[in-house]
Design a protein around this motif. Structure first.
Motif, PDB file in Angstrom:
ATOM      1  N   ILE A   3      12.690  12.718  52.849  1.00  0.00           N
ATOM      2  CA  ILE A   3      13.325  13.818  51.882  1.00  0.00           C
ATOM      3  C   ILE A   3      14.341  14.776  52.752  1.00  0.00           C
ATOM      4  CG2 ILE A   3      13.184  15.550  50.021  1.00  0.00           C
ATOM      5  CD1 ILE A   3      10.888  13.961  49.330  1.00  0.00           C
ATOM      6  N   VAL A   4      13.689  15.117  53.823  1.00  0.00           N
ATOM      7  CA  VAL A   4      14.539  16.165  54.888  1.00  0.00           C
ATOM      8  C   VAL A   4      15.636  15.370  55.420  1.00  0.00           C
ATOM      9  CG1 VAL A   4      14.592  17.791  56.668  1.00  0.00           C
ATOM     10  CG2 VAL A   4      12.500  17.742  55.143  1.00  0.00           C
ATOM     11  N   ASP A   5      15.571  14.242  56.026  1.00  0.00           N
ATOM     12  CA  ASP A   5      16.600  13.549  56.413  1.00  0.00           C
ATOM     13  C   ASP A   5      17.765  13.147  55.431  1.00  0.00           C
ATOM     14  OD1 ASP A   5      15.038  13.291  58.735  1.00  0.00           O
ATOM     15  OD2 ASP A   5      14.203  11.340  58.523  1.00  0.00           O
ATOM     16  N   ASP A   6      17.194  12.785  54.097  1.00  0.00           N
ATOM     17  CA  ASP A   6      18.479  12.312  53.254  1.00  0.00           C
ATOM     18  C   ASP A   6      19.029  13.805  52.854  1.00  0.00           C
ATOM     19  OD1 ASP A   6      17.611   9.820  53.121  1.00  0.00           O
ATOM     20  OD2 ASP A   6      16.382  10.219  51.242  1.00  0.00           O
ATOM     21  N   LEU A   7      18.496  15.110  52.956  1.00  0.00           N
ATOM     22  CA  LEU A   7      19.181  16.210  52.506  1.00  0.00           C
ATOM     23  C   LEU A   7      20.096  16.728  53.822  1.00  0.00           C
ATOM     24  CD1 LEU A   7      16.406  18.268  51.062  1.00  0.00           C
ATOM     25  CD2 LEU A   7      18.380  17.510  49.961  1.00  0.00           C
ATOM     26  N   ALA A   9      21.389  14.707  55.896  1.00  0.00           N
ATOM     27  CA  ALA A   9      22.477  13.365  55.938  1.00  0.00           C
ATOM     28  C   ALA A   9      23.577  13.510  54.781  1.00  0.00           C
ATOM     29  CB  ALA A   9      21.948  12.084  56.016  1.00  0.00           C
ATOM     30  N   ALA A  10      23.017  13.929  53.520  1.00  0.00           N
ATOM     31  CA  ALA A  10      23.846  14.175  52.347  1.00  0.00           C
ATOM     32  C   ALA A  10      25.292  14.625  52.465  1.00  0.00           C
ATOM     33  CB  ALA A  10      23.357  14.869  51.182  1.00  0.00           C
ATOM     34  N   PRO A  11      25.589  15.657  53.504  1.00  0.00           N
ATOM     35  CA  PRO A  11      27.006  16.028  53.347  1.00  0.00           C
ATOM     36  C   PRO A  11      27.900  14.895  54.290  1.00  0.00           C
ATOM     37  CG  PRO A  11      25.659  17.901  54.074  1.00  0.00           C
ATOM     38  CD  PRO A  11      24.811  16.715  53.769  1.00  0.00           C
ATOM     39  N   ILE A  16      32.021  10.670  54.067  1.00  0.00           N
ATOM     40  CA  ILE A  16      32.178   9.326  54.400  1.00  0.00           C
ATOM     41  C   ILE A  16      32.588   8.568  53.192  1.00  0.00           C
ATOM     42  CG2 ILE A  16      31.276   7.038  55.055  1.00  0.00           C
ATOM     43  CD1 ILE A  16      29.682   8.663  57.222  1.00  0.00           C
ATOM     44  N   TRP A  17      31.995   8.808  52.134  1.00  0.00           N
ATOM     45  CA  TRP A  17      32.133   8.338  50.852  1.00  0.00           C
ATOM     46  C   TRP A  17      33.681   8.779  50.350  1.00  0.00           C
ATOM     47  CZ3 TRP A  17      33.592  10.499  46.001  1.00  0.00           C
ATOM     48  CH2 TRP A  17      33.366   9.853  45.088  1.00  0.00           C
ATOM     49  N   ILE A  18      34.010  10.053  50.604  1.00  0.00           N
ATOM     50  CA  ILE A  18      35.506  10.453  50.106  1.00  0.00           C
ATOM     51  C   ILE A  18      36.373   9.812  51.020  1.00  0.00           C
ATOM     52  CG2 ILE A  18      36.980  12.564  50.348  1.00  0.00           C
ATOM     53  CD1 ILE A  18      34.415  14.247  49.664  1.00  0.00           C
ATOM     54  N   PHE A  19      36.176   9.543  52.354  1.00  0.00           N
ATOM     55  CA  PHE A  19      37.143   8.844  53.168  1.00  0.00           C
ATOM     56  C   PHE A  19      37.312   7.420  52.661  1.00  0.00           C
ATOM     57  CE2 PHE A  19      36.516  12.209  56.486  1.00  0.00           C
ATOM     58  CZ  PHE A  19      37.738  12.649  56.280  1.00  0.00           C
TER      59      PHE A  19
END
Length: 144
Positions: A3-7, A9-11, A16-19
């Motif tokens: 969960i910490v890794d996901d949090l 990596a979220a930004p 990346i999704w925006i690009f």
């Protein structure tokens, strides 16, 4: 821990999704503009065949449309080259120089030469000479 890794990596994933979405949008716009140019060329050819425009007018309009089409192609090629170079940078960071099969053979031959092997190139026949196959009668006799 996941969960910490996901949090954390979220930004990065969001950016990346925006690009990726911007790239999809730009690609769609280029495709739409290409379709517009092709339709304009078709209309131009039709107008010339029907005698609605003169050859001089046709030549100038066609040249302008073809130049714009070439500019679109050049932008796409530049984008593809940038993407390929970026991919090579990413891939090249963890790989050695023998990453492609042809290059691997060259590196191997160079390594053999450097250790003093007299002839690293293959010599002789790589395939055994053909043998005569037994006849069916010989096979039948062996089976009995």
């Amino acid at each position: 821990m996941l969960i910490v890794d996901d949090l954390l990596a979220a930004p990065i994933k969001g950016i990346i999704w925006i690009f990726e979405e911007i790239h999809k949008s730009a690609t769609a716009e280029q495709r739409a503009r290409r379709d517009e140019i092709m339709a304009a060329l078709s209309d131009l050819y039709r107008a010339l065949e029907q005698g609605e425009i003169t050859d001089d007018t046709f030549d100038t309009r066609e040249q302008a449309l073809l130049d714009e089409l070439d500019a679109l192609d050049a932008r796409e090629d530049a984008t593809e080259l940038d993407a390929d170079a970026e991919e090579d940078d990413i891939r090249g960071a963890g790989e050695d120089e023998a990453s492609t099969p042809g290059r691997a053979a060259e590196v191997f031959a160079d390594a053999l030469r450097s250790v003093g092997t007299p002839n690293p190139e293959p010599s002789g026949r790589a395939v055994a000479p053909p043998r005569e196959l037994p006849s069916l009668n010989e096979l039948d006799e062996d089976a009995s």
